[in-house]
Each structure stands twice: as C-alpha cells, then as structure tokens.
Design a protein around this motif. Structure first.
Motif, PDB file in Angstrom:
ATOM      1  N   ASN A 407       0.881  -1.116   0.033  1.00  0.00           N
ATOM      2  CA  ASN A 407       0.074  -0.027   0.094  1.00  0.00           C
ATOM      3  C   ASN A 407       1.093   1.176  -0.090  1.00  0.00           C
ATOM      4  O   ASN A 407       0.500   2.291  -0.579  1.00  0.00           O
ATOM      5  CB  ASN A 407      -0.829   0.046   1.171  1.00  0.00           C
ATOM      6  N   ASP A 408       2.204   1.232   0.738  1.00  0.00           N
ATOM      7  CA  ASP A 408       2.849   2.214   0.802  1.00  0.00           C
ATOM      8  C   ASP A 408       3.802   2.464  -0.314  1.00  0.00           C
ATOM      9  O   ASP A 408       4.428   3.585  -0.426  1.00  0.00           O
ATOM     10  CB  ASP A 408       3.870   2.347   2.063  1.00  0.00           C
ATOM     11  N   TYR A 409       4.017   1.384  -1.148  1.00  0.00           N
ATOM     12  CA  TYR A 409       4.755   1.731  -2.513  1.00  0.00           C
ATOM     13  C   TYR A 409       4.063   2.202  -3.366  1.00  0.00           C
ATOM     14  O   TYR A 409       3.196   1.800  -4.240  1.00  0.00           O
ATOM     15  CB  TYR A 409       5.158  -0.042  -2.907  1.00  0.00           C
ATOM     16  N   ILE A 410       4.354   3.611  -3.667  1.00  0.00           N
ATOM     17  CA  ILE A 410       3.712   4.267  -4.718  1.00  0.00           C
ATOM     18  C   ILE A 410       4.403   4.596  -6.046  1.00  0.00           C
ATOM     19  O   ILE A 410       5.712   4.980  -6.220  1.00  0.00           O
ATOM     20  CB  ILE A 410       3.452   5.694  -4.428  1.00  0.00           C
ATOM     21  N   ILE A 411       3.789   3.920  -7.213  1.00  0.00           N
ATOM     22  CA  ILE A 411       4.481   3.914  -8.263  1.00  0.00           C
ATOM     23  C   ILE A 411       3.745   4.421  -9.389  1.00  0.00           C
ATOM     24  O   ILE A 411       2.398   3.725  -9.649  1.00  0.00           O
ATOM     25  CB  ILE A 411       4.887   2.519  -8.809  1.00  0.00           C
ATOM     26  N   LYS A 412       3.850   5.500 -10.177  1.00  0.00           N
ATOM     27  CA  LYS A 412       3.148   5.960 -11.334  1.00  0.00           C
ATOM     28  C   LYS A 412       3.807   6.155 -12.452  1.00  0.00           C
ATOM     29  O   LYS A 412       5.144   6.439 -12.490  1.00  0.00           O
ATOM     30  CB  LYS A 412       2.462   7.324 -10.773  1.00  0.00           C
ATOM     31  N   THR A 417       3.437  -5.239 -10.985  1.00  0.00           N
ATOM     32  CA  THR A 417       2.912  -6.524 -10.301  1.00  0.00           C
ATOM     33  C   THR A 417       2.523  -6.160  -8.763  1.00  0.00           C
ATOM     34  O   THR A 417       1.980  -7.287  -7.787  1.00  0.00           O
ATOM     35  CB  THR A 417       3.758  -7.646 -10.500  1.00  0.00           C
ATOM     36  N   LEU A 418       2.404  -5.104  -8.281  1.00  0.00           N
ATOM     37  CA  LEU A 418       2.110  -4.715  -7.019  1.00  0.00           C
ATOM     38  C   LEU A 418       0.664  -5.184  -6.644  1.00  0.00           C
ATOM     39  O   LEU A 418       0.247  -5.831  -5.653  1.00  0.00           O
ATOM     40  CB  LEU A 418       2.255  -3.366  -6.500  1.00  0.00           C
ATOM     41  N   PRO A 419      -0.203  -4.805  -7.601  1.00  0.00           N
ATOM     42  CA  PRO A 419      -1.656  -5.238  -7.271  1.00  0.00           C
ATOM     43  C   PRO A 419      -1.816  -6.853  -7.169  1.00  0.00           C
ATOM     44  O   PRO A 419      -2.722  -7.532  -6.544  1.00  0.00           O
ATOM     45  CB  PRO A 419      -2.434  -4.480  -8.362  1.00  0.00           C
ATOM     46  N   PHE A 420      -1.050  -7.543  -8.058  1.00  0.00           N
ATOM     47  CA  PHE A 420      -1.148  -9.072  -8.271  1.00  0.00           C
ATOM     48  C   PHE A 420      -0.560  -9.473  -6.834  1.00  0.00           C
ATOM     49  O   PHE A 420      -1.078 -10.264  -6.287  1.00  0.00           O
ATOM     50  CB  PHE A 420      -0.386  -9.549  -9.257  1.00  0.00           C
ATOM     51  N   GLY A 421       0.523  -8.962  -6.281  1.00  0.00           N
ATOM     52  CA  GLY A 421       1.034  -9.180  -5.209  1.00  0.00           C
ATOM     53  C   GLY A 421       0.128  -9.380  -3.941  1.00  0.00           C
ATOM     54  O   GLY A 421       0.075 -10.057  -2.907  1.00  0.00           O
ATOM     55  N   LYS A 422      -0.580  -8.062  -4.071  1.00  0.00           N
ATOM     56  CA  LYS A 422      -1.688  -7.725  -2.947  1.00  0.00           C
ATOM     57  C   LYS A 422      -2.861  -9.023  -3.133  1.00  0.00           C
ATOM     58  O   LYS A 422      -3.307  -9.386  -2.180  1.00  0.00           O
ATOM     59  CB  LYS A 422      -2.212  -6.359  -3.095  1.00  0.00           C
ATOM     60  N   PHE A 423      -2.981  -9.316  -4.085  1.00  0.00           N
ATOM     61  CA  PHE A 423      -4.197 -10.331  -4.472  1.00  0.00           C
ATOM     62  C   PHE A 423      -3.486 -11.748  -3.830  1.00  0.00           C
ATOM     63  O   PHE A 423      -4.434 -12.385  -3.114  1.00  0.00           O
ATOM     64  CB  PHE A 423      -4.399 -10.498  -5.938  1.00  0.00           C
ATOM     65  N   VAL A 424      -2.312 -11.528  -4.181  1.00  0.00           N
ATOM     66  CA  VAL A 424      -1.702 -13.323  -3.613  1.00  0.00           C
ATOM     67  C   VAL A 424      -1.903 -13.365  -2.057  1.00  0.00           C
ATOM     68  O   VAL A 424      -2.450 -14.579  -1.578  1.00  0.00           O
ATOM     69  CB  VAL A 424      -0.384 -13.217  -4.204  1.00  0.00           C
ATOM     70  N   ILE A 425      -1.451 -12.393  -1.485  1.00  0.00           N
ATOM     71  CA  ILE A 425      -1.138 -12.407  -0.022  1.00  0.00           C
ATOM     72  C   ILE A 425      -2.284 -12.370   0.803  1.00  0.00           C
ATOM     73  O   ILE A 425      -2.644 -12.922   2.015  1.00  0.00           O
ATOM     74  CB  ILE A 425      -0.207 -11.309   0.434  1.00  0.00           C
ATOM     75  N   GLN A 426      -3.615 -11.770   0.000  1.00  0.00           N
ATOM     76  CA  GLN A 426      -4.516 -11.790   0.678  1.00  0.00           C
ATOM     77  C   GLN A 426      -5.606 -13.096   0.176  1.00  0.00           C
ATOM     78  O   GLN A 426      -6.817 -13.122   0.917  1.00  0.00           O
ATOM     79  CB  GLN A 426      -5.638 -10.578   0.344  1.00  0.00           C
TER      80      GLN A 426
END
Length: 480
Positions: A407-412, A417-426
């Motif tokens: 959530n704190d890793y801000i990339i624009k 793959t950050l959203p994918f990583g969030k999906f995996v761990i949840q």
C-alpha cells in the motif's frame, strides 16, 4: 581482494555493491548507454560504459568485460544473476585471465547448465528424480513410445532451458507431435540448443528450493528452503522462507539431498538446488542454479547471513565461518518481485517513465531496488524494478507487513505487479498454505484486479467527499 567488478545492472548490482563497500572492497560498475543514470553507476567507485542498450551489445560482451577488468586492475568479477552468471565459457575465460570468478568453477556450471548432464551427475547419489528419460529426444515415434510408458500427462523440457522456455505440458498423445516441435523450436531460438527430454508431469507440485554454500575446503552446508510456487509463465513472482508445508524431517532430508547434488559437481560458492514436491510430499530433483538467486533475501532474513559476503569470502579461499549445526530458522520472510508488467494484460511488460516512485519504509520492510523516480524503464532487459521483502516473527506478521508495504509503495507511470502481489497475500489459499504452482491458473484473472481497483477508487472518492463535507462545515463562518 581489493577491487571487484560487478558484471550486471539494476537491483542486483546495487545489492553486490552495498556488501562489497561494507567489506572495504572497491568496486567497478559497468553500464549500457541506457543505464547511464542508474543507481548502480552512482554507487560504484568507478563506472565504465560497456556498450549500447541491447544486452548482446553490452552486458553479454564477456571478453570486453574482462578486458576492462584487467585495465582497471580488478581482482574479481561478480556476475550477479542472469546475463553471464551461468555462462561456463565466461567463467573459464575469467579464470584464464588470472581474475577470480565469484561463483562456481566452469565445469560445475557446464554440468548443471544441462538438465540431462545434471541428472547423470546426481544418479550415483540416489537422489529422487521425476520418472522420465535421461537422453535428448528428437524422434517423434520414440517420444510417443516413451510417453506411453511413462503415462500422460507428460512434460517436454529443453535440456539447456530455463525460465519456462522450451517447456510444454502434453495431456494426450494426439498433441505430442505439435507440442514437441514447438518446444524444440523455442529451445533452439532461446538457447541455440534444441535438445529436449521427456518426464512425467507432476500434476499439483510445490516448487521448493534449497540454498547451499560450499567452500574450497570440502565444507558444504544448506541454509534451508524457499517456497517458490507462486509463478506466472513458469517464472516466480512471490517467494517465502520457510515453507509452510515442510516438516523438520522433510526439511532435513531435502537439505541433505541438496548437499549431495553440490557434491556431485564439486560445487563452490552459493547455489540453489530446486525440487518438485508432490501432493504426497515426495520430492524430486529438478535442477541446480549455479549462481545467486533473485529470491536470496528471504534466506538472509531467516538465517541472519549475508550471502553475497559469504560468496566473496569463499572466492577468496576462506573457510565457511559456520557449520550446519550452527544454523536455525528465525522468523518468516516473504518476497514480492516488483515487475514493470501489467497484471491486467497477461503480465506483459509495461514500458514508460517512473513519474512517481516512492519506496515503502518501516520495521520489517526491505527493498532491494535498482531504480529512481524519473527514470525510464528500458525495453532491453528483464522488467524487474525491485524486490519487496518483509520479515516478521511469524508468517502472519510478515503478511501484514507486506500488505502495508504494498500500500505504501507508490509507483505511477507504468503498471506493476504490486496489485497482483496484494491479491496473492490476501487470498485464502495463500494464507492457509494450500497453494501449488497452479495458483495463478486456478485463482487469478485480470478482472479481479480491475474490480479491486474500481472498488478502491470508489472508497477513496467517498472518503474524499466526506472529508470535503467536514471541511466545509469547519470553514463556514456564521454571519452577524
């Protein structure tokens, strides 16, 4: 050893440079024209442009790298991973020029670089292997006969392969010829070697690997396992240590098998022995990676060891400072590879400029990073930006810290793959430890990320609206 040249780029170059400087060793970085402003160039004591953007015009120019090393009186070359790290000819040329190669001897790289040669080498140690053939196959009739004996489904694999290239799963005989031709073609294109072999396809495997270290004094130890089953296109995306599925007995058994694999090729330095673990907890030797692994940080965090420092010490001829009995697992670590890829579009590379690039910070958070805000993502190399690693006393704590870090890793500017990583761990399957290498196929679709993004946008809009309304109440000044 007073000066090291790092024959690599990005986060792994930064990682090696950091440890070298900690050890008081001077460093030389090489860079391509598109990497001129990269962090690893700024961090090194000296930096030399090796060539143009394409890797075959820069980072793969082994002889040129050695020439530069000699000109700058370099004592050793660290290849990192990828590029020339598993190139036996490069390792041999480095040695012939009187420079230390921070890695195994060229013969070990040759043996383990061929899956068929690796299988032959470990045979005498009675290490379990997936049922199959130990020879290259090109004849379709012979392939059909072998497949019928092993039983479908089968797996066709490139002997010189890696990263999922030249690999095909065949469910029935009718598909064998076409899939075999595709595998041979892909292997020839990717590795210049069309040799393929056939083995039984393990239907629901876990991908477990064991970290080993071997010195030149006959000492070999293992630093436990890493769970690497969360993959896309046969390539790892999320890794953790330890694995939730291994018992102490199985861990010890697999560790001893990994040590035997290292012995079979007279290994030196840091290496990783990869295994498949089936649904009945039977393990099978897969291959050995003769280099530092991308996911080495999770091992470092649970053991307290600096693997790059140990690589350098071994290359200097020192004895391993620890024995197997001294090692124990402390806590839990999880790593997410942060790729500039679009998880909503089949994980295709996402090219662009890092308009915003803010790294997460805090207790239990480590980021091995190779980029800065404002940099472009080169099209010539692997699209990995960084590795996000979290550590906790327990797996649950490491997962909670990972969620916060994502959530704190801000990339624009690019998709990642950050959203994918969030999906995996949840996901319940991951949290419960009941996943296998088919996690992405079984649970993930691009629509999930799209839906999550839309929901988060709605929530953010509602929060903003509520805050605006509260602000308006505060700002209203009653008239007299």
């Amino acid at each position: 050893m007073k000066k090291i040249l790092i024959a690599n780029r990005g986060e792994i170059a930064v990682r090696i440079l950091t440890t070298a400087h900690k050890m008081g060793i001077k460093t030389v970085a090489i860079y391509s024209t598109v990497d001129r402003s990269s962090p690893h160039v700024k961090l090194a004591n000296e930096a030399v442009c090796i060539g143009e953007g394409p890797s075959n015009e820069s980072y793969l120019l082994g002889s040129k790298i050695i020439k530069i090393a000699k000109q700058l009186h370099v004592d050793a070359i660290h290849p990192g991973y990828g590029f020339l790290s598993e190139n036996a000819d490069f390792a041999e040329e480095v040695e012939k020029n009187g420079i230390i190669f921070i890695g195994p001897k060229s013969n070990a790289i040759k043996i383990m670089g061929s899956k068929l040669a690796a299988k032959e080498a470990v045979k005498m140690y009675n290490i379990p292997m997936v049922p199959g053939v130990d020879e290259a196959i090109t004849d379709i009739k012979k392939a059909k006969k072998i497949a019928s004996e092993i039983g479908f489904p089968i797996l066709i694999k490139a002997s010189a392969g890696g990263g999922g290239k030249g690999m095909r799963i065949v469910e029935k005989e009718d598909d064998l010829e076409s899939q075999m031709n595709r595998a041979i073609s892909e292997a020839t294109s990717a590795f210049g070697d069309g040799s393929v072999f056939i083995e039984k396809y393990v239907a629901s495997p876990r991908h477990i690997e064991i970290q080993v270290l071997a010195d030149s004094h006959g000492n070999i130890i293992h630093l436990f396992e890493r769970e690497c089953s969360i993959q896309r296109r046969h390539q790892k995306v999320v890794e953790e240590a330890p694995s939730v599925i291994l018992t102490p007995e199985l861990r010890s058994e697999m560790g001893e098998a990994a040590i035997k694999v290292a012995k079979s090729c007279e290994y030196l330095g840091a290496g990783t022995v990869e295994f498949l673990l089936d649904e009945n907890n039977n393990f099978y030797f897969l291959e050995m990676n003769t280099r530092l692994q991308v996911e080495h940080p999770v091992t470092e965090l649970i053991t307290g060891m600096d693997l790059v420092e140990l690589q350098i010490k071994i290359a200097k001829g020192e004895k391993l400072p620890i024995q197997q009995k001294d090692l124990s697992i402390k806590g839990h670590a999880i790593e997410l590879r942060v790729y500039a890829e679009d998880p909503q579009n089949d994980f295709l590379p996402s090219v662009g400029t890092l308009e915003t690039y803010i790294l997460p910070k805090g207790k239990g958070i480590r980021v091995d990073n190779g980029f800065e805000e404002g940099m472009d993502i080169p099209i010539y190399y692997d699209p990995m930006l960084s590795k996000l690693i979290t550590y906790g006393e327990t797996r649950e704590e490491a997962l909670l810290i990972m969620q916060k870090a994502i959530n704190d890793y801000i990339i624009k500017g690019v998709q990642t793959t950050l959203p994918f990583g969030k999906f995996v761990i949840q996901h319940d399957s991951f949290k419960e430890g009941t996943f296998d290498t088919h996690f992405v196929k079984n649970y993930y679709t691009a629509a999930i990320i799209t839906s999550t993004n839309e929901n988060e946008a709605k929530i953010a809009a509602l929060i903003a609206l509520k805050q605006y309304q509260e602000d308006q109440k505060t700002l209203r000044i009653p008239t007299l």
